[in-house]
Enzyme design. Structure first.
Site, PDB file in Angstrom:
ATOM      1  N   ILE A 185      52.837  16.779  77.453  1.00 21.55           N
ATOM      2  CA  ILE A 185      53.882  17.407  78.262  1.00 21.55           C
ATOM      3  C   ILE A 185      54.079  18.769  77.605  1.00 21.55           C
ATOM      4  O   ILE A 185      54.733  18.884  76.574  1.00 21.55           O
ATOM      5  CB  ILE A 185      55.184  16.595  78.264  1.00 21.55           C
ATOM      6  CG1 ILE A 185      54.946  15.208  78.843  1.00 21.55           C
ATOM      7  CG2 ILE A 185      56.258  17.324  79.067  1.00 21.55           C
ATOM      8  CD1 ILE A 185      56.168  14.305  78.816  1.00 21.55           C
ATOM      9  N   PRO A 186      53.485  19.826  78.150  1.00 22.59           N
ATOM     10  CA  PRO A 186      53.291  21.083  77.400  1.00 22.59           C
ATOM     11  C   PRO A 186      54.515  22.001  77.328  1.00 22.59           C
ATOM     12  O   PRO A 186      54.516  23.105  77.863  1.00 22.59           O
ATOM     13  CB  PRO A 186      52.141  21.739  78.162  1.00 22.59           C
ATOM     14  CG  PRO A 186      52.332  21.281  79.577  1.00 22.59           C
ATOM     15  CD  PRO A 186      52.848  19.877  79.485  1.00 22.59           C
ATOM     16  N   CYS A 187      55.542  21.540  76.606  1.00 21.78           N
ATOM     17  CA  CYS A 187      56.737  22.373  76.462  1.00 21.78           C
ATOM     18  C   CYS A 187      56.452  23.633  75.647  1.00 21.78           C
ATOM     19  O   CYS A 187      57.244  24.582  75.673  1.00 21.78           O
ATOM     20  CB  CYS A 187      57.877  21.576  75.840  1.00 21.78           C
ATOM     21  SG  CYS A 187      57.472  20.743  74.302  1.00 21.78           S
ATOM     22  N   HIS A 188      55.315  23.672  74.943  1.00 21.42           N
ATOM     23  CA  HIS A 188      54.957  24.878  74.191  1.00 21.42           C
ATOM     24  C   HIS A 188      54.584  26.026  75.116  1.00 21.42           C
ATOM     25  O   HIS A 188      54.477  27.174  74.669  1.00 21.42           O
ATOM     26  CB  HIS A 188      53.813  24.589  73.216  1.00 21.42           C
ATOM     27  CG  HIS A 188      52.568  24.072  73.866  1.00 21.42           C
ATOM     28  ND1 HIS A 188      52.407  22.766  74.265  1.00 21.42           N
ATOM     29  CD2 HIS A 188      51.405  24.701  74.202  1.00 21.42           C
ATOM     30  CE1 HIS A 188      51.212  22.601  74.793  1.00 21.42           C
ATOM     31  NE2 HIS A 188      50.578  23.764  74.785  1.00 21.42           N
TER      32      HIS A 188
END
Length: 285
Positions: free
Chosen positions: A251-254
């Site tokens: 889950i690419p919160c970056h």
């Protein structure tokens, strides 16, 4: 599919992280490549070789991906891409990513039980961004977090806090195989998607679902994300949800950055977020 050993990349990352931190702390003096290399106790030649082994590009190219000009440009490009996806119900990039990641949410009853009676298999594994802790249920990956230094106890306490009623069972081999699939940029044809099991409110699930639609090498802002889920005024709640993301990287919160283009605010450290951004940019070519 053969598992990939990320031990070398994980070891390399410790020096990469140290180098990025040094650059952050001394950006006004514009440190040279020789000075950065010396800070991590390497010659210029060996530092350059280490960086290329880890990122696939030179340190100078990598640093170019962390400048404001670069992030602003990519932010504008990504917004256009996701605006088009929004018109199709976020199905555009999401459909591509669904080939690799799928997920389902726990039912209200399961949420209320907080994992009581659930068996969670977990393990630590090296990764391109240092050691990580991965956990899964029978239904999918429920946790992925990075270890701060060598503090594995703290990493486990975060897992226990999220699933207080569950029973933990260590499974090193299984988890390392999963890590190989997560961080392999070229998954084998015909392999099943990685499946996640998420525990959250409807609002949180909607934010995490939208995040999965953000392609590698792209950026969005917190305000963008609020707009994409149909609640443009809820960007602070979106930011809090992103900060509580239980499954890092997948889950690419970056890929969420400030409107100004700054790369900061990351649960597992700003330096690690910058390393992820640069590593993905290198992979995107």
């Amino acid at each position: 599919m053969n598992p990939i050993d990320y031990s070398q990349q994980s070891e390399d990352y410790r020096r990469i992280e140290k180098a990025i931190r040094f650059i952050e702390e001394n950006f006004r003096s514009r440190p040279t490549l020789d000075q950065i290399a010396a800070h991590v106790n390497l010659s210029r030649f060996h530092f350059d070789r280490l960086f290329k082994r880890w990122a696939g590009i030179s340190p100078i190219q990598f640093l170019g991906t962390l400048t404001l000009d670069y992030t602003k440009q990519k932010l504008a490009e990504s917004r256009s891409l996701l605006d088009a996806a929004l018109a199709a119900g976020l199905s555009g990039p999401a459909r591509l990513h669904d080939l690799f990641v799928t997920f389902d949410a726990m039912t209200p009853g399961e949420f209320k039980r907080m994992g009581a009676g659930l068996e969670i298999r977990y393990g630590f594994s090296p990764s391109p961004f240092g050691d990580c802790l991965i956990a899964r249920t029978e239904r999918g990956i429920c946790h992925l977090g990075f270890v701060d230094g060598s503090n594995r106890a703290d990493a486990l306490s975060q897992l226990d806090a999220a699933w207080p009623g569950a029973v933990r069972v260590e499974s090193r081999t299984d988890i390392r195989l999963i890590a190989g699939r997560i961080f392999n940029p070229e998954p084998a044809d015909g392999s099943r998607p990685l499946h996640l099991q998420l525990k959250g409110t409807n609002f949180q699930i909607n934010v995490w679902r939208a995040l999965i639609a953000v392609p590698a090498g792209s950026f969005v802002t917190y305000q963008d994300m609020a707009g994409y889920i149909g609640q443009p005024r809820a960007f602070r709640a979106v930011a809090n949800t992103i900060a509580s993301n239980p499954v890092a990287y997948l889950i690419p919160c970056h890929r969420v950055i400030a409107k100004s283009g700054l790369i900061h605010r990351y649960r597992w450290g700003t330096v690690r977020k910058k390393a992820m951004v640069g590593w993905e940019a290198a992979g995107a070519g």
